[in-house]
Design a protein around this motif. Sequence first.
Motif, PDB file in Angstrom:
ATOM      1  N   UNK A   1       0.843  -1.160   0.000  1.00 54.10           N
ATOM      2  CA  UNK A   1       0.000   0.000   0.000  1.00 54.10           C
ATOM      3  C   UNK A   1       0.894   1.231   0.000  1.00 54.10           C
ATOM      4  N   UNK A   2       0.444   2.235  -0.710  1.00 58.07           N
ATOM      5  CA  UNK A   2       1.213   3.471  -0.809  1.00 58.07           C
ATOM      6  C   UNK A   2       0.243   4.637  -0.821  1.00 58.07           C
ATOM      7  N   UNK A   3       0.407   5.559   0.091  1.00 60.49           N
ATOM      8  CA  UNK A   3      -0.463   6.735   0.110  1.00 60.49           C
ATOM      9  C   UNK A   3      -0.102   7.634  -1.065  1.00 60.49           C
ATOM     10  N   UNK A   4      -1.109   8.181  -1.759  1.00 63.06           N
ATOM     11  CA  UNK A   4      -0.820   9.059  -2.901  1.00 63.06           C
ATOM     12  C   UNK A   4       0.079  10.234  -2.543  1.00 63.06           C
ATOM     13  N   UNK A   5       0.001  10.707  -1.301  1.00 63.13           N
ATOM     14  CA  UNK A   5       0.835  11.836  -0.898  1.00 63.13           C
ATOM     15  C   UNK A   5       2.302  11.454  -0.753  1.00 63.13           C
ATOM     16  N   UNK A   6       2.616  10.154  -0.693  1.00 63.19           N
ATOM     17  CA  UNK A   6       3.996   9.694  -0.579  1.00 63.19           C
ATOM     18  C   UNK A   6       4.662   9.509  -1.945  1.00 63.19           C
ATOM     19  N   UNK A   7       3.866   9.519  -3.004  1.00 70.31           N
ATOM     20  CA  UNK A   7       4.425   9.393  -4.354  1.00 70.31           C
ATOM     21  C   UNK A   7       5.032  10.722  -4.741  1.00 70.31           C
ATOM     22  N   UNK A   8       6.282  10.710  -5.119  1.00 68.70           N
ATOM     23  CA  UNK A   8       6.999  11.925  -5.487  1.00 68.70           C
ATOM     24  C   UNK A   8       6.839  12.169  -6.981  1.00 68.70           C
ATOM     25  N   UNK A   9       6.155  13.235  -7.330  1.00 64.02           N
ATOM     26  CA  UNK A   9       5.903  13.557  -8.733  1.00 64.02           C
ATOM     27  C   UNK A   9       5.901  15.075  -8.860  1.00 64.02           C
ATOM     28  N   UNK A  10       6.230  15.639  -9.985  1.00 67.21           N
ATOM     29  CA  UNK A  10       6.630  14.971 -11.207  1.00 67.21           C
ATOM     30  C   UNK A  10       8.104  14.616 -11.265  1.00 67.21           C
ATOM     31  N   UNK A  11       8.888  15.030 -10.267  1.00 65.94           N
ATOM     32  CA  UNK A  11      10.309  14.686 -10.257  1.00 65.94           C
ATOM     33  C   UNK A  11      10.652  14.076  -8.913  1.00 65.94           C
ATOM     34  N   UNK A  12      10.874  12.759  -8.857  1.00 67.32           N
ATOM     35  CA  UNK A  12      11.190  12.153  -7.564  1.00 67.32           C
ATOM     36  C   UNK A  12      12.540  12.617  -7.026  1.00 67.32           C
ATOM     37  N   UNK A  13      12.645  12.609  -5.725  1.00 67.09           N
ATOM     38  CA  UNK A  13      13.905  12.968  -5.083  1.00 67.09           C
ATOM     39  C   UNK A  13      15.004  12.003  -5.514  1.00 67.09           C
ATOM     40  N   UNK A  14      16.218  12.485  -5.521  1.00 73.39           N
ATOM     41  CA  UNK A  14      17.346  11.676  -5.970  1.00 73.39           C
ATOM     42  C   UNK A  14      17.543  10.401  -5.175  1.00 73.39           C
ATOM     43  N   UNK A  15      17.046  10.378  -3.930  1.00 73.84           N
ATOM     44  CA  UNK A  15      17.230   9.183  -3.110  1.00 73.84           C
ATOM     45  C   UNK A  15      15.991   8.286  -3.094  1.00 73.84           C
ATOM     46  N   UNK A  16      15.032   8.535  -3.990  1.00 77.22           N
ATOM     47  CA  UNK A  16      13.850   7.660  -4.076  1.00 77.22           C
ATOM     48  C   UNK A  16      14.287   6.309  -4.609  1.00 77.22           C
ATOM     49  N   UNK A  17      13.981   5.241  -3.868  1.00 78.35           N
ATOM     50  CA  UNK A  17      14.423   3.904  -4.255  1.00 78.35           C
ATOM     51  C   UNK A  17      13.601   3.312  -5.389  1.00 78.35           C
ATOM     52  N   UNK A  18      12.335   3.643  -5.421  1.00 77.91           N
ATOM     53  CA  UNK A  18      11.434   3.099  -6.438  1.00 77.91           C
ATOM     54  C   UNK A  18      11.104   4.198  -7.430  1.00 77.91           C
ATOM     55  N   UNK A  19      11.473   3.988  -8.689  1.00 75.07           N
ATOM     56  CA  UNK A  19      11.244   4.998  -9.726  1.00 75.07           C
ATOM     57  C   UNK A  19      10.628   4.328 -10.944  1.00 75.07           C
ATOM     58  N   UNK A  20       9.671   5.021 -11.533  1.00 74.72           N
ATOM     59  CA  UNK A  20       9.002   4.505 -12.718  1.00 74.72           C
ATOM     60  C   UNK A  20       8.732   5.631 -13.701  1.00 74.72           C
ATOM     61  N   UNK A  21       8.841   5.318 -14.970  1.00 73.65           N
ATOM     62  CA  UNK A  21       8.389   6.215 -16.024  1.00 73.65           C
ATOM     63  C   UNK A  21       6.897   5.983 -16.156  1.00 73.65           C
ATOM     64  N   UNK A  22       6.130   7.037 -16.354  1.00 71.51           N
ATOM     65  CA  UNK A  22       4.694   6.870 -16.480  1.00 71.51           C
ATOM     66  C   UNK A  22       4.075   7.927 -17.362  1.00 71.51           C
ATOM     67  N   UNK A  23       2.750   7.812 -17.517  1.00 68.62           N
ATOM     68  CA  UNK A  23       1.977   8.743 -18.331  1.00 68.62           C
ATOM     69  C   UNK A  23       0.722   9.111 -17.556  1.00 68.62           C
ATOM     70  N   UNK A  24       0.418  10.397 -17.490  1.00 68.43           N
ATOM     71  CA  UNK A  24      -0.769  10.870 -16.789  1.00 68.43           C
ATOM     72  C   UNK A  24      -2.005  10.439 -17.577  1.00 68.43           C
TER      73      UNK A  24
END
Length: 79
Positions: A1-24
């Motif tokens: 589970x992941x709270x939407x407020x914890x998702x870093x967008x549109x540019x994740x922090x450099x230390x974000x362990x989980x990163x994905x390319x996506x499309x709105x």
Amino acid sequence: MLRPSQVLAPKPAGDAHNRFEGRVVGATFRGDHRQYEVAVADDVTLLATVAETDRDCPLEVGARLEIGWHLDDGIVLAR
């Protein structure tokens, strides 16, 4: 589970362990923030909440972006 407020967008922090390319694929204005539906795979869509003060927003449907989150922000739930 992941709270939407914890998702870093549109540019994740450099230390974000989980990163994905996506499309709105969806965007909703919610007063002080916007909530985005981001498709990261054909069958996987994540929600991201972005403060209205973020200068890189608003993002339009169809926009490509990188999203991510810190390792400690995700919780695995068993069925």
